[in-house]
Design a protein around this motif. Structure first.
Motif, PDB file in Angstrom:
ATOM      1  N   ASP A  24     -15.986  12.595 -25.566  1.00  0.00           N
ATOM      2  CA  ASP A  24     -14.839  13.096 -24.803  1.00  0.00           C
ATOM      3  C   ASP A  24     -14.470  14.517 -25.221  1.00  0.00           C
ATOM      4  O   ASP A  24     -14.169  15.362 -24.376  1.00  0.00           O
ATOM      5  CB  ASP A  24     -13.626  12.180 -24.986  1.00  0.00           C
ATOM      6  CG  ASP A  24     -13.842  10.797 -24.398  1.00  0.00           C
ATOM      7  OD1 ASP A  24     -14.758  10.627 -23.562  1.00  0.00           O
ATOM      8  OD2 ASP A  24     -13.089   9.877 -24.777  1.00  0.00           O
ATOM      9  N   ASN A  25     -14.500  14.775 -26.530  1.00  0.00           N
ATOM     10  CA  ASN A  25     -14.143  16.114 -27.004  1.00  0.00           C
ATOM     11  C   ASN A  25     -15.157  17.157 -26.542  1.00  0.00           C
ATOM     12  O   ASN A  25     -14.797  18.285 -26.214  1.00  0.00           O
ATOM     13  CB  ASN A  25     -13.984  16.134 -28.522  1.00  0.00           C
ATOM     14  CG  ASN A  25     -15.259  15.786 -29.261  1.00  0.00           C
ATOM     15  OD1 ASN A  25     -16.162  15.133 -28.732  1.00  0.00           O
ATOM     16  ND2 ASN A  25     -15.332  16.199 -30.510  1.00  0.00           N
ATOM     17  N   SER A  40     -12.489  26.898 -32.303  1.00  0.00           N
ATOM     18  CA  SER A  40     -13.515  26.791 -31.261  1.00  0.00           C
ATOM     19  C   SER A  40     -13.002  25.920 -30.114  1.00  0.00           C
ATOM     20  O   SER A  40     -11.963  25.256 -30.228  1.00  0.00           O
ATOM     21  CB  SER A  40     -14.780  26.156 -31.847  1.00  0.00           C
ATOM     22  OG  SER A  40     -14.539  24.791 -32.154  1.00  0.00           O
ATOM     23  N   ALA A  41     -13.757  25.888 -29.039  1.00  0.00           N
ATOM     24  CA  ALA A  41     -13.405  25.019 -27.911  1.00  0.00           C
ATOM     25  C   ALA A  41     -13.394  23.555 -28.354  1.00  0.00           C
ATOM     26  O   ALA A  41     -12.558  22.771 -27.896  1.00  0.00           O
ATOM     27  CB  ALA A  41     -14.377  25.230 -26.756  1.00  0.00           C
ATOM     28  N   ILE A  42     -14.284  23.177 -29.264  1.00  0.00           N
ATOM     29  CA  ILE A  42     -14.298  21.804 -29.800  1.00  0.00           C
ATOM     30  C   ILE A  42     -13.003  21.529 -30.565  1.00  0.00           C
ATOM     31  O   ILE A  42     -12.403  20.462 -30.417  1.00  0.00           O
ATOM     32  CB  ILE A  42     -15.520  21.575 -30.724  1.00  0.00           C
ATOM     33  CG1 ILE A  42     -16.794  21.475 -29.904  1.00  0.00           C
ATOM     34  CG2 ILE A  42     -15.352  20.339 -31.586  1.00  0.00           C
ATOM     35  CD1 ILE A  42     -17.054  20.136 -29.278  1.00  0.00           C
ATOM     36  N   VAL A  48      -6.155  18.713 -28.289  1.00  0.00           N
ATOM     37  CA  VAL A  48      -5.619  18.230 -27.012  1.00  0.00           C
ATOM     38  C   VAL A  48      -5.735  16.709 -26.942  1.00  0.00           C
ATOM     39  O   VAL A  48      -4.764  16.008 -26.639  1.00  0.00           O
ATOM     40  CB  VAL A  48      -6.339  18.887 -25.811  1.00  0.00           C
ATOM     41  CG1 VAL A  48      -5.975  18.192 -24.505  1.00  0.00           C
ATOM     42  CG2 VAL A  48      -6.012  20.372 -25.735  1.00  0.00           C
ATOM     43  N   LEU A  49      -6.917  16.186 -27.228  1.00  0.00           N
ATOM     44  CA  LEU A  49      -7.135  14.741 -27.123  1.00  0.00           C
ATOM     45  C   LEU A  49      -6.290  13.965 -28.132  1.00  0.00           C
ATOM     46  O   LEU A  49      -5.795  12.879 -27.818  1.00  0.00           O
ATOM     47  CB  LEU A  49      -8.616  14.411 -27.275  1.00  0.00           C
ATOM     48  CG  LEU A  49      -9.498  14.912 -26.125  1.00  0.00           C
ATOM     49  CD1 LEU A  49     -10.970  14.697 -26.444  1.00  0.00           C
ATOM     50  CD2 LEU A  49      -9.120  14.248 -24.814  1.00  0.00           C
ATOM     51  N   ASP A  50      -6.108  14.514 -29.327  1.00  0.00           N
ATOM     52  CA  ASP A  50      -5.230  13.860 -30.310  1.00  0.00           C
ATOM     53  C   ASP A  50      -3.790  13.827 -29.809  1.00  0.00           C
ATOM     54  O   ASP A  50      -3.102  12.816 -29.935  1.00  0.00           O
ATOM     55  CB  ASP A  50      -5.277  14.590 -31.656  1.00  0.00           C
ATOM     56  CG  ASP A  50      -6.575  14.360 -32.415  1.00  0.00           C
ATOM     57  OD1 ASP A  50      -7.334  13.429 -32.048  1.00  0.00           O
ATOM     58  OD2 ASP A  50      -6.835  15.124 -33.368  1.00  0.00           O
ATOM     59  N   THR A  51      -3.344  14.927 -29.236  1.00  0.00           N
ATOM     60  CA  THR A  51      -1.962  15.030 -28.769  1.00  0.00           C
ATOM     61  C   THR A  51      -1.676  14.092 -27.602  1.00  0.00           C
ATOM     62  O   THR A  51      -0.625  13.459 -27.556  1.00  0.00           O
ATOM     63  CB  THR A  51      -1.643  16.488 -28.364  1.00  0.00           C
ATOM     64  OG1 THR A  51      -1.840  17.326 -29.506  1.00  0.00           O
ATOM     65  CG2 THR A  51      -0.220  16.628 -27.869  1.00  0.00           C
ATOM     66  N   ARG A  53      -3.439  11.463 -26.786  1.00  0.00           N
ATOM     67  CA  ARG A  53      -3.970  10.131 -27.114  1.00  0.00           C
ATOM     68  C   ARG A  53      -5.175   9.746 -26.258  1.00  0.00           C
ATOM     69  O   ARG A  53      -5.218   8.679 -25.652  1.00  0.00           O
ATOM     70  CB  ARG A  53      -2.884   9.075 -27.027  1.00  0.00           C
ATOM     71  CG  ARG A  53      -1.791   9.307 -28.033  1.00  0.00           C
ATOM     72  CD  ARG A  53      -0.872   8.132 -28.137  1.00  0.00           C
ATOM     73  NE  ARG A  53       0.025   8.339 -29.260  1.00  0.00           N
ATOM     74  CZ  ARG A  53       1.320   8.172 -29.189  1.00  0.00           C
ATOM     75  NH1 ARG A  53       1.880   7.785 -28.074  1.00  0.00           N
ATOM     76  NH2 ARG A  53       2.063   8.383 -30.251  1.00  0.00           N
ATOM     77  N   GLY A  54      -6.127  10.653 -26.195  1.00  0.00           N
ATOM     78  CA  GLY A  54      -7.382  10.364 -25.519  1.00  0.00           C
ATOM     79  C   GLY A  54      -7.448  10.851 -24.087  1.00  0.00           C
ATOM     80  O   GLY A  54      -6.478  11.360 -23.536  1.00  0.00           O
ATOM     81  N   VAL A  55      -8.614  10.673 -23.510  1.00  0.00           N
ATOM     82  CA  VAL A  55      -8.875  11.154 -22.151  1.00  0.00           C
ATOM     83  C   VAL A  55      -7.899  10.553 -21.141  1.00  0.00           C
ATOM     84  O   VAL A  55      -7.438  11.239 -20.233  1.00  0.00           O
ATOM     85  CB  VAL A  55     -10.335  10.845 -21.749  1.00  0.00           C
ATOM     86  CG1 VAL A  55     -10.580  11.129 -20.287  1.00  0.00           C
ATOM     87  CG2 VAL A  55     -11.290  11.649 -22.587  1.00  0.00           C
ATOM     88  N   GLN A  56      -7.577   9.269 -21.301  1.00  0.00           N
ATOM     89  CA  GLN A  56      -6.657   8.637 -20.361  1.00  0.00           C
ATOM     90  C   GLN A  56      -5.304   9.341 -20.350  1.00  0.00           C
ATOM     91  O   GLN A  56      -4.648   9.411 -19.320  1.00  0.00           O
ATOM     92  CB  GLN A  56      -6.467   7.145 -20.688  1.00  0.00           C
ATOM     93  CG  GLN A  56      -7.702   6.314 -20.498  1.00  0.00           C
ATOM     94  CD  GLN A  56      -8.653   6.364 -21.701  1.00  0.00           C
ATOM     95  OE1 GLN A  56      -8.365   6.978 -22.728  1.00  0.00           O
ATOM     96  NE2 GLN A  56      -9.801   5.743 -21.559  1.00  0.00           N
ATOM     97  N   GLY A  57      -4.907   9.874 -21.484  1.00  0.00           N
ATOM     98  CA  GLY A  57      -3.644  10.594 -21.563  1.00  0.00           C
ATOM     99  C   GLY A  57      -3.627  11.861 -20.727  1.00  0.00           C
ATOM    100  O   GLY A  57      -2.567  12.311 -20.290  1.00  0.00           O
ATOM    101  N   LEU A  58      -4.798  12.436 -20.490  1.00  0.00           N
ATOM    102  CA  LEU A  58      -4.862  13.646 -19.666  1.00  0.00           C
ATOM    103  C   LEU A  58      -4.434  13.371 -18.232  1.00  0.00           C
ATOM    104  O   LEU A  58      -3.935  14.255 -17.552  1.00  0.00           O
ATOM    105  CB  LEU A  58      -6.281  14.227 -19.673  1.00  0.00           C
ATOM    106  CG  LEU A  58      -6.748  14.840 -20.983  1.00  0.00           C
ATOM    107  CD1 LEU A  58      -8.215  15.221 -20.882  1.00  0.00           C
ATOM    108  CD2 LEU A  58      -5.900  16.044 -21.360  1.00  0.00           C
ATOM    109  N   THR A  59      -4.617  12.144 -17.763  1.00  0.00           N
ATOM    110  CA  THR A  59      -4.255  11.820 -16.380  1.00  0.00           C
ATOM    111  C   THR A  59      -2.746  11.744 -16.190  1.00  0.00           C
ATOM    112  O   THR A  59      -2.266  11.781 -15.065  1.00  0.00           O
ATOM    113  CB  THR A  59      -4.876  10.481 -15.933  1.00  0.00           C
ATOM    114  OG1 THR A  59      -4.335   9.429 -16.717  1.00  0.00           O
ATOM    115  CG2 THR A  59      -6.386  10.511 -16.055  1.00  0.00           C
ATOM    116  N   ARG A  60      -2.015  11.630 -17.280  1.00  0.00           N
ATOM    117  CA  ARG A  60      -0.550  11.508 -17.195  1.00  0.00           C
ATOM    118  C   ARG A  60       0.170  12.726 -17.759  1.00  0.00           C
ATOM    119  O   ARG A  60       1.383  12.723 -17.886  1.00  0.00           O
ATOM    120  CB  ARG A  60      -0.107  10.261 -17.965  1.00  0.00           C
ATOM    121  CG  ARG A  60      -0.668   8.966 -17.433  1.00  0.00           C
ATOM    122  CD  ARG A  60      -0.221   7.761 -18.236  1.00  0.00           C
ATOM    123  NE  ARG A  60      -0.678   7.771 -19.613  1.00  0.00           N
ATOM    124  CZ  ARG A  60      -1.859   7.303 -20.031  1.00  0.00           C
ATOM    125  NH1 ARG A  60      -2.705   6.805 -19.166  1.00  0.00           N
ATOM    126  NH2 ARG A  60      -2.186   7.335 -21.302  1.00  0.00           N
TER     127      ARG A  60
END
Length: 131
Positions: A24-25, A40-42, A48-51, A53-60
Motif C-alpha cells: 500500500d505504501n 522520500s515519497a515512501i 499518510v497511511l499511519d495517520t 489508518r490504512g488505505v481504507q482510511g483514504l476513502t473517508r
C-alpha cells in the motif's frame, strides 16, 4: 528513494511486478511521485497511511485533513483522492443488472447476432446436436 536499491524502488517494482506486487505504501508513493527535502515519497506515504489508518482510511479522508500532513499540499491531496475515488465508487455502487440467459432454446429468441436467430421462430437446438 535514492537510498533504496533500484529494484526496490516503487516505479521499478511496478514495472516488474505490476500493481498487485506493491505494498500500500509503495502504491501511494507512486501516486505521490516525490516527497520533500527531508522525506522520500515512501516516507510521506507511510506517514499518510499511519495517520489515516490504512488505505481504507483514504476513502473517508477530506482533502483539508490530508493537507495538514507534512509533504502534502493541495496538489498531492488532490492526486491521492482522485486516485482512490474510482476504487471507492466501484465498492459502493451496485453492480449493473445484466439479463440472465436461460436454457439454449431461450437464447434463440434474444435477437440477432452470432449464434442467434434473426426470426422469432425457435431455433433448432437440441441437447444432442447443439445449434
Amino acid at each position: 528513494m535514492k537510498s533504496l536499491a533500484p529494484h526496490d524502488r516503487p516505479h521499478e517494482k511496478l514495472d516488474r511486478l505490476g500493481p498487485a506486487g506493491l505494498g500500500d505504501n509503495e502504491l501511494l508513493a507512486v501516486i505521490l511521485v516525490h516527497g520533500f527535502r527531508a522525506a522520500s515519497a515512501i516516507d510521506v506515504a507511510n506517514d499518510v497511511l499511519d495517520t489515516v489508518r490504512g488505505v481504507q482510511g483514504l476513502t473517508r479522508q477530506p482533502q483539508v485533513d490530508l493537507r495538514r500532513l507534512k509533504g502534502i499540499g493541495v496538489a498531492k491531496a488532490s492526486q491521492i483522492l482522485t486516485a482512490v475515488e474510482p476504487g471507492r465508487r466501484t465498492l459502493v455502487r451496485a453492480p449493473e443488472r445484466r439479463e440472465q440467459l436461460g436454457a439454449p432454446p431461450d437464447i434463440c429468441f434474444r435477437g440477432t447476432g452470432p449464434g442467434r436467430s434473426s426470426s422469432s421462430a425457435p431455433c433448432s437446438w437440441t441437447p444432442s446436436t447443439g445449434f
